[in-house]
Enzyme design. Structure first.
Site, PDB file in Angstrom:
ATOM      1  N   ALA A 199      13.271  -0.133  -1.653  1.00 56.52           N
ATOM      2  CA  ALA A 199      13.238  -0.824  -2.942  1.00 56.52           C
ATOM      3  C   ALA A 199      11.802  -1.077  -3.425  1.00 56.52           C
ATOM      4  CB  ALA A 199      14.020  -2.139  -2.867  1.00 56.52           C
ATOM      5  N   SER A 200      10.911  -0.171  -3.122  1.00 57.70           N
ATOM      6  CA  SER A 200       9.510  -0.292  -3.579  1.00 57.70           C
ATOM      7  C   SER A 200       8.932  -1.661  -3.243  1.00 57.70           C
ATOM      8  CB  SER A 200       9.414  -0.047  -5.093  1.00 57.70           C
ATOM      9  OG  SER A 200       9.996   1.179  -5.431  1.00 57.70           O
ATOM     10  N   ARG A 201       9.340  -2.240  -2.099  1.00 57.23           N
ATOM     11  CA  ARG A 201       9.025  -3.633  -1.867  1.00 57.23           C
ATOM     12  C   ARG A 201       7.847  -3.866  -0.930  1.00 57.23           C
ATOM     13  NH1 ARG A 201      10.885  -5.546   3.121  1.00 57.23           N
ATOM     14  NH2 ARG A 201      11.353  -7.707   2.614  1.00 57.23           N
ATOM     15  N   GLY A 221       5.477  -3.210  -7.170  1.00 55.43           N
ATOM     16  CA  GLY A 221       5.891  -2.019  -6.430  1.00 55.43           C
ATOM     17  C   GLY A 221       5.883  -0.779  -7.309  1.00 55.43           C
ATOM     18  N   GLU A 257       9.098   3.988  -6.244  1.00 54.95           N
ATOM     19  CA  GLU A 257      10.176   4.780  -6.843  1.00 54.95           C
ATOM     20  C   GLU A 257       9.995   5.105  -8.329  1.00 54.95           C
ATOM     21  OE1 GLU A 257      14.107   3.176  -4.820  1.00 54.95           O
ATOM     22  OE2 GLU A 257      12.632   1.612  -5.067  1.00 54.95           O
ATOM     23  N   GLY A 275       4.650   7.045   5.319  1.00 53.59           N
ATOM     24  CA  GLY A 275       3.668   8.013   4.875  1.00 53.59           C
ATOM     25  C   GLY A 275       3.062   7.669   3.534  1.00 53.59           C
ATOM     26  N   GLN A 276       3.444   6.531   2.969  1.00 59.33           N
ATOM     27  CA  GLN A 276       2.959   6.194   1.627  1.00 59.33           C
ATOM     28  C   GLN A 276       1.571   5.574   1.635  1.00 59.33           C
ATOM     29  OE1 GLN A 276       5.149   4.580   3.430  1.00 59.33           O
ATOM     30  NE2 GLN A 276       5.693   2.577   2.667  1.00 59.33           N
ATOM     31  N   GLY A 277       1.055   5.245   2.822  1.00 56.22           N
ATOM     32  CA  GLY A 277      -0.297   4.690   2.886  1.00 56.22           C
ATOM     33  C   GLY A 277      -0.310   3.183   3.038  1.00 56.22           C
TER      34      GLY A 277
END
Ligand SMILES: Cc1cc2nc3c(=O)[nH]c(=O)nc-3n(C[C@H](O)[C@H](O)[C@H](O)COP(=O)(O)OP(=O)(O)OC[C@H]3O[C@@H](n4cnc5c(N)ncnc54)[C@H](O)[C@@H]3O)c2cc1C
Lengths: 323, 802
Positions: free
Chosen positions: B520-522, B751, B754, B480-482
């Site tokens: 991990a924001s990866r 990233g 988070e 859902g983050q796009g």
């Protein structure tokens, strides 16, 4: 969740007849309490009798006091400019119930009949000396809200009786009110403590435009000083407290302490303390008792001050200010 | 700055139109023919022996197709440390222990059937406090470990120790030293959608599993290992993501309900769905664990940090999931936020009879940064240095290698701190102690992948059809983050198409190449890097085809035109301008000659070239497709917990201005400035969306959220009593994007999933200290705590004066 049958009568009479003939029946208005209970399996009706089609229950009448049909939704009340200005405490309460969706379907009737210790309209109704209008087997009768509320989720309704509406007496010319709902968030909240206050100021012997001088004052302490100097006395006061007892209650000792006095910071503090001593909060996961008692003290002061400010600004169009 | 067409632009999230119009198929909407509904019966005790389970009545209920208990399925272990079984047989160790499960033709019937299952328990003594559980002689939560060996202690056999330099010596030599204890509560991730899955076997027991996991290949392997143990070795498994409504850590591991769903589908031979109610979501999803920190740090007389020592105790709950590895991330701020030469960190995870825990957005970083940053403020005060100045002095700088071995490439932390100072009005407002205050905190986080598995790679396939439409098969997932939009922007930029030409397909193990998971924001960083590389290949293929077919297309165009119009004169064209792929480029899906970009003859839609290359009629047709598997050049942490496990690291600073109501104890946030180093913002609106959302959750962590777990039982399993903030709690967040393009990042991106959360709580705690002079070290900072502390302080002052 088990299945049930659903009925939608058009009149009070019809609804009451259904209630007397159908097994395991419950009234449902907006359903925002009933459906929660059904889902939690705390209630398993075989039949639901909806009151939503009954037009006799959906009036708002503002002639000489205020009369609200039990089927009126919180949203409708919050849209009434008359209520916002004159019965501000009720406006405060209904405009902060749950969420837009809940307010659009939830009704005042449902709120008072469900009678949760945290029900938001109850404190305002207590300070307005509201009277509940009930359709019973032997016709209509009235009951003061204080007598209607028996305990947590318990009200003085016999099986099958329907609340038609709530009547609020007319207010004095110099009256103001407020309801403070103390919460952690700004939506989807039950109050940790709810405090309503209404005051009436005796302006006899003062010029007609006495409020003008007050309106020019921004600072609340200055306002209190002027009140003191001009000896404006509080000739009627009501304070009600929610979530600090099995049902919302009036702080009668605090009310008497205000009666016939000039409101001052010292007096407000004392009244707060008295109200706190009249409260009997419990420790729950939603709030600790000592904190609730302390909030009664603080919020009683604030509610009376808000009521005072609103009384002074009663005629201005954005009174009370909405956030 | 380079001129980009799509990168860095607010390209709208067109893929999301289905969500806002109600067409998107979330797990809630997903239905398969003949599908049954599963429900799980949980334990009634925190610790008990199961004496008997009687399912007879439940089985007889019409509509019930299966009732299973631990005695009906193979008794094999699953989980991160293989410390639990799918359905529990003899002993339950927490309230969420799964004791039985039902599959029925409707959810209501399944629910009713649960009420008919009779379980007799014999209650056992339970232990809820990790400190108690650590003591020698404490009753053991587990007698045997995953390998059947006897367990000696409730402390998990995971060593999380980092020791660099000489902390003791540095302490002795420090001019100022402070010591603080800090605690953080259980936090529920509060995804918008509740958890669920659908399991479906074909007639030879190959499984299609619709799961919300953000690690589809990890899930596949876990199920595959489970299959091997239950006699389904070598059965094929396909994991597919429906549209996912948030994960925030909850979907990292394969949860027990997923294995139960698979068992029910196996037993009934029909597709089965399990979907949680919100109450189940609160009672049975593993939350972020409670953490106790003891932190000590010191500085010299010039305010330069000398050492930092931190010890943490994490309540693991009764079983183990990925939450037990969060100390690896806690180590990052402990060792590497600000320059500190001597570092000691040790963390233990302890079994208790509480709900077992998992990771949440930030993966331990929010807890650790709370400790580091509250302590930083304390130390600054002790040393008599302004807290912002203190951070500035000790800030990280590009090119340094931290004690943990992190290689800092780009690092605009100085700009983050200065921006916050300016925007929050630091110099004018700090230090007044008049009920209003400002505070700040910073962070470091992985921003270029995180090598937690032996591969941190991702695979991507790009194919272009003869209409010029692009299908991208990515092995990763979107929660859902796009990601769709950002990946489409990156690919469009790389191949010279428009974002709307590009369709991204995520989350299907049968279509995508392997990927380590969207955690991990990866995702933007790793998938973006793979996408650029695959895009370049695709572009090269297109241009090679263009060299071959553009002249042919032009010739046939001219022939046709001549037929229509006998006066038409074929233009004199210099075909050497397009005789080599190097001489061509693509923009807006149009091929053009670099030397003659405006020449209308050479401007040709890619679709025409590809159409022509496919429809050749002679056995030589070609199509355009490329794939890349990219694994970043990073290291696993070694046994000393050192290693450069990410390509790059993100920094950021959050500043808060608060007002404390000293009568009610309420804290009002007047302003929150979140300045974040994002490398380059691929899509500023989406970046800000990540920062806003994370900051909100950070405010909840600071002030309102707490899963109330009393003797192992979740007491506030609903959104009324669990105080996640709502849209009406208008926290005035100003998200500031600080750009410093990263050399390794796709178009410079880092990233940002988070980071926004991490420094929020300590910034607020520090602002409260600035407002009223009381340091809060126990989250959430509720009005009760504030008011009680104000009173205690007043009393103390009175006693001192008396
Ligand atoms: C998400 C959510 C948030 C909420 N937030 C709040 C809040 O902030 N503050 C608050 O006070 N409440 C809140 N509530 C509770 C509820 O919305 C209110 O009490 C509402 O006013 C109930 O009205 P209703 O019409 O939905 O009642 P219903 O659920 O239809 O009925 C409630 C009860 O009253 C009886 N009843 C209804 N009308 C009559 C009548 N005319 N005569 C006799 N009996 C009748 C019904 O039989 C039932 O027992 C919330 C509920 C939800 C689900």
């Amino acid at each position: 969740m088990k299945g049930y049958d659903y009925y939608k009568p058009d009149t009070i009479e019809e609804a009451m007849k259904m209630m007397s003939t159908l097994d395991g029946a419950e009234y449902i208005a907006g359903g925002t309490d009933v459906m929660v209970l059904i889902k939690k399996k705390a209630l398993s009706p075989q039949n639901l009798i909806s009151l939503r089609n009954i037009s006799e229950l959906s009036y708002i009448d503002t002639d000489n006091g205020l009369r609200i049909g039990s089927g009126v939704t919180h949203s409708r009340i919050s849209e009434s400019d008359f209520i916002k200005r004159h019965y501000s405490a009720l406006f405060d309460a209904v405009s902060n119930i749950g969420s837009v969706q809940v307010r659009n379907v939830g009704t005042v009737g449902g709120n008072i009949c469900n009678a949760a210790p945290s029900a938001d309209t109850l404190c305002p109704f207590l300070v307005f000396d509201a009277v509940v209008l009930i359709a019973g087997q032997k016709g209509e009768y009235q009951l003061a809200i204080d007598d209607f509320l028996l305990g947590p989720n318990r009200v003085a309704l016999a099986k099958g009786e329907i609340v038609k509406g709530i009547n609020l007496p007319a207010l004095g010319a110099n009256s103001g009110s407020a309801y403070i709902k103390h919460t952690r968030r700004k939506a989807m909240e039950l109050p940790i403590v709810g405090i309503a206050a209404r005051i009436d100021i005796d302006a006899k012997g003062h010029p007609n435009d006495w409020k003008e001088a007050f309106r020019r004052i921004d600072d609340i302490s200055d306002m209190l000083r002027l009140l003191e100097k001009e000896r404006f006395v509080c000739n009627d006061a009501r304070i009600a407290m929610g979530v600090v007892a099995p049902r919302p209650i009036r702080a009668k000792k605090a009310e008497s302490a205000l009666q016939g006095k000039v409101i001052s910071e010292g007096l407000l503090d004392e009244i707060g303390r008295i109200a706190a001593s009249e409260s009997q909060p419990r420790d729950t996961l939603r709030g600790e008792a000592w904190y609730r008692r302390e909030m009664v003290h603080v919020l009683t002061k604030r509610a009376v001050l808000m009521a005072l400010e609103r009384m002074i600004h009663a005629d201005s169009s954005n009174n009370p200010k909405t956030s | 700055m380079e001129d980009f067409l799509y990168v860095g632009k607010d390209v709208p999230r067109t893929a999301e139109i289905n969500k806002v119009t109600g067409r998107a198929v979330y797990i809630d909407e997903l239905k398969r023919p003949g599908m049954l509904y599963g429900k799980i019966l949980y334990s009634r005790y925190a610790h008990a022996r199961i004496k008997s389970i009687n399912t007879e009545k439940a089985k007889k209920l019409p509509g019930v197709k299966a009732v299973i208990t631990g005695y009906d399925i193979p008794d094999v272990r699953v989980g991160f440390m293989e410390d639990q079984t799918v359905l529990k047989r003899d002993v339950v160790r927490q309230y969420r222990d799964e004791v039985a499960a039902v599959a029925a033709t409707s959810r209501e019937i399944a629910e009713e059937a649960l009420d008919l299952i009779e379980v007799e328990y014999e209650e056992l003594p339970a232990i809820f406090d990790p400190v108690e559980a650590m003591k020698p002689g404490a009753p053991l939560i587990h007698e045997l470990d995953g390998h059947g060996r006897p367990v000696k202690s409730n402390v998990l056999p995971l060593r999380w120790t980092l020791n660099v330099g000489d902390v003791e010596k540095a302490r002795r030599e420090s001019a100022y030293v402070v010591k603080d204890s800090l605690t953080t509560p259980w936090i529920n991730q509060c995804c918008l959608g509740t958890s669920g899955c659908v399991a479906e076997f074909d007639s030879v027991n190959n499984l299609t599993f619709y799961s919300q996991t953000n690690v589809i290949f990890g899930a596949k392997q876990r199920i595959s290992r489970y299959f091997a143990k239950i006699g389904l070795k070598d059965k094929k498994i396909r994991v597919i993501n429906p549209i996912v409504a948030g994960s925030f850590g909850t979907k990292l591991d394969t949860d027990i309900y997923e294995f139960i769903c698979i068992q029910l589908a196996l037993k009934t031979r029909r597709p089965v769905k399990i979907q949680f109610t919100r109450e189940e979501e609160f009672r049975t999803l593993p939350p972020r664990q409670t953490t106790r920190f003891e932190i000590e740090q010191g500085c010299d007389k010039n305010g330069m940090l000398t050492f930092r020592k931190a010890e943490a105790i994490l309540d693991n709950g009764a079983y183990t999931s990925w939450g037990a590895t969060t100390p690896s991330v806690m180590m990052m701020p402990i060792s590497s936020l600000y320059r500190v030469p001597n570092v000691y960190f040790n963390a233990v995870c302890v079994y208790t009879n509480n709900i077992y825990s998992q990771a949440m957005r930030g993966y331990g970083n929010p807890q650790a940064s709370f400790a580091v940053e509250v302590s930083m403020d304390h130390l600054a005060e002790e040393a008599g240095i302004d807290a912002a100045e203190f951070r500035m002095k000790n800030r990280n700088r590009p090119g340094e290698v931290t004690p943990m071995g992190l290689k800092i490439t780009t690092c605009p932390l100085d700009r983050c701190i200065t921006t916050v100072k300016e925007k929050i009005g630091w110099d004018q407002k700090r230090g007044k102690k008049n009920g209003r205050g400002v505070g700040m905190a910073s962070l470091i986080h992985v921003a270029g992948g995180a090598r937690v598995y032996l591969s941190d790679g991702t695979g991507i396939r790009i194919k272009v059809d003869e209409n010029g439409h692009v299908d991208v098969l990515s092995g990763s997932t979107d929660q859902g983050q796009g990601s769709q939009t950002v990946l489409a922007q990156i690919i469009a930029e790389t191949i010279g198409f428009r974002p709307e030409d590009i369709n991204i397909i995520f989350g299907d193990t049968a279509l995508g190449l392997w990927d380590a998971g969207t955690h991990a924001s990866r995702h933007t960083f790793i998938a973006g890097n793979a996408a650029i590389r695959a895009g370049e290949k695709v572009k090269r293929q297109i241009l090679e085809l263009a060299v071959e077919y553009v002249p042919k297309l032009l010739k046939s165009d001219f022939r046709k035109q001549k037929k229509k119009d006998p006066d038409f004169h074929e233009p004199e064209l210099d075909f050497t301008l397009i005789d080599n792929p190097e001489k061509l480029d693509i923009k807006d899906r149009m091929i053009f000659a670099k030397k003659a970009p405006e020449n209308p003859n050479f401007r040709i839609d890619v679709a025409r070239v590809l159409n022509r290359a496919l429809n050749v009629g002679n056995g030589e047709s070609k199509t355009v497709m490329a794939e890349v598997f990219w694994d970043p050049p990073t290291q696993m942490l070694n046994s000393e917990m050192k290693g450069n496990w990410s390509c790059t690291y993100a920094f950021g600073t959050t500043g808060a201005e608060v007002e404390v109501d000293t009568e009610t104890g309420e804290v009002k946030i007047l302003k929150l400035v979140a300045a974040h180093d994002v490398g380059r913002a691929m899509n500023p609106t989406l970046v800000k969306g990540q920062i806003y959302g994370a900051a909100y959750i950070g405010v909840g962590f600071a002030l309102t959220e707490k899963l109330q777990v009393v003797e192992g039982r979740v007491m506030n399993p609903n959104l009324r009593d669990y105080k996640v903030l709502t849209a009406l709690d208008d926290i005035p967040v100003e998200a500031v994007i600080v750009e410093d393009p990263d050399p390794m990042g796709p178009y410079g991106a880092k990233g940002i999933g988070e980071p926004g959360l991490v420094p929020t709580a300590p910034a607020i705690a520090n602002a409260i200290y600035d407002a009223i002079g009381i340091r809060f070290t126990d989250l959430p900072i509720t009005p009760e705590k504030v008011l009680a502390a104000i009173r205690a302080k007043k009393q103390e002052n009175q006693q001192r004066d008396a």
